[in-house]
Design an enzyme around this catalytic site. Structure first.
Site, PDB file in Angstrom:
ATOM      1  N   CYS A  89       0.814  -1.385   0.203  1.00  0.00           N
ATOM      2  CA  CYS A  89      -0.049  -0.214  -0.169  1.00  0.00           C
ATOM      3  C   CYS A  89       0.823   1.257  -0.027  1.00  0.00           C
ATOM      4  O   CYS A  89       0.817   1.789  -0.790  1.00  0.00           O
ATOM      5  CB  CYS A  89      -1.384  -0.098   0.665  1.00  0.00           C
ATOM      6  SG  CYS A  89      -2.100   1.658   1.768  1.00  0.00           S
ATOM      7  N   CYS A 187      -6.097  -3.785   7.580  1.00  0.00           N
ATOM      8  CA  CYS A 187      -7.583  -3.181   7.447  1.00  0.00           C
ATOM      9  C   CYS A 187      -8.926  -3.434   6.656  1.00  0.00           C
ATOM     10  O   CYS A 187      -9.984  -3.079   6.761  1.00  0.00           O
ATOM     11  CB  CYS A 187      -6.850  -1.744   6.577  1.00  0.00           C
ATOM     12  SG  CYS A 187      -6.596  -1.538   4.637  1.00  0.00           S
TER      13      CYS A 187
END
Length: 349
Positions: A89, A187
């Site tokens: 990410c 997440c």
């Protein structure tokens, strides 16, 4: 903190994943609370921006996130490796797409809340990434893939502070989220169970779970059992092996090949003196020439261990540890340190 220094600021939140997307599917929770990058975080960020009187926008990068983070995450586990989605990410979105967005709105730099420090060294003509003052919150392990251009355009305002002091400053400034709990889970995985997430994600995609059943093999070569899929294991795992033994057994190696063997053994067999890494990125040096003494971190919570590194081939690095390292895991990162400086890093192969 930046506003008090006179910066002109714009607040941006990246919308990366629909937190409700897989809720209610078999094995998944019905609701999710308190997750990193959730809709609650968007509300909190908007409130802080309103309090500061700065513009605020949400930028949608869900398609890119799924392509470059979620799909590789699933693919790696199905191949018997253990991925790090946070590093992917950072590399593909937070310090790539976010910098592109910053350029589009005319901003010079981005500032993030990562616990790290960066500074320019004129003697080496390089931007250097360093561990933060609060080493218990050190996030440099996840940032080893940053390029010189990305480091030159990034601010880490929290790098010189401890987390308790940051909370105190936030309280002094009247920030509503000053006492917000930390979130350390992945997440996009509600409930924290990556195995159930993979099942639910493949089901949503209309894809069958690949048949990766195979043998459980002792380090002597003896077949001691069978397993239902290599994605259920990671190196160092102790529980859920399905084998009775008077001594504790651990996953030593996962062979993602036609046999799909999972090798198990006693804890002493988890220790190795060497690792190999590829897809390297150098920060403190332009390239690795010859041998170099560094400390190597093979997991986020791993205490860096002394080793000698050198290039084994043009693309593969060999690290030889002074003392055997426990549970070296393909798919994880190996990050190299010289004191507080991040020399560089790569992916364990």
């Amino acid at each position: 903190m930046l506003k008090t220094e006179g910066y002109e600021l714009v607040g941006l939140t990246m919308q990366l994943w629909n937190q409700r997307r897989l809720l209610g599917r078999e094995g998944m929770p019905e609701q999710v609370r308190g997750r990193c990058c959730s809709i609650d975080d968007v509300y909190d960020a908007r409130r802080v921006a309103d309090d500061l009187g700065i513009p605020y926008y949400v930028v949608n990068h869900q398609e890119r996130f799924e392509r470059d983070v979620v799909k590789p995450f699933v693919k790696e586990y199905l191949a018997g490796r253990t991925p790090i989605p946070c590093s992917l990410c950072n590399d593909h979105l937070k310090f790539d797409q976010l910098l592109i967005t910053a350029r589009q709105i005319g901003a010079d730099r981005i500032a993030t809340g990562h616990y790290a420090r960066n500074e320019y060294d004129p003697a080496r003509d390089r931007w250097i990434l360093k561990r933060p003052a609060d080493t218990s919150k050190d996030q440099t392990y996840f940032l080893f893939g940053l390029t010189q251009d990305q480091l030159s355009r990034t601010l880490f305002p929290l790098g010189g502070y401890t987390k308790p002091r940051v909370r105190e400053i936030a309280q002094e400034l009247g920030i509503a989220s000053a006492n917000k709990p930390d979130s350390q889970e992945i997440c996009f995985i509600p409930g924290g169970d990556y195995k159930k997430f993979i099942d639910a994600y493949l089901d949503e995609q209309g894809e069958e779970m690949p048949n990766s059943c195979g043998e459980l093999v002792a380090t002597t070569g003896e077949v001691v059992g069978h397993h239902a899929g290599i994605h259920n294991f990671t190196v160092g795992q102790r529980k859920g092996l399905g084998v009775e033994s008077p001594t504790a057994l651990y996953v030593i190696q996962i062979a993602g090949n036609e046999k799909n063997q999972v090798r198990i053994g006693i804890e002493e067999e988890l220790y190795q003196r060497t690792l190999r890494a590829h897809r390297l990125n150098w920060i403190a040096i332009p390239d690795l020439l010859g041998e170099m003494r560094v400390q190597v971190k093979i997991r986020h919570r791993h205490e860096p261990a002394w080793a000698t590194i050198r290039m084994e081939t043009a693309d593969v690095l060999l690290a030889e540890f002074d003392e055997p390292a426990r549970a070296i895991t393909p798919g994880q990162a190996a990050v190299f340190y010289d004191g507080d400086e991040v020399v560089g890093g790569g992916w364990i192969c």
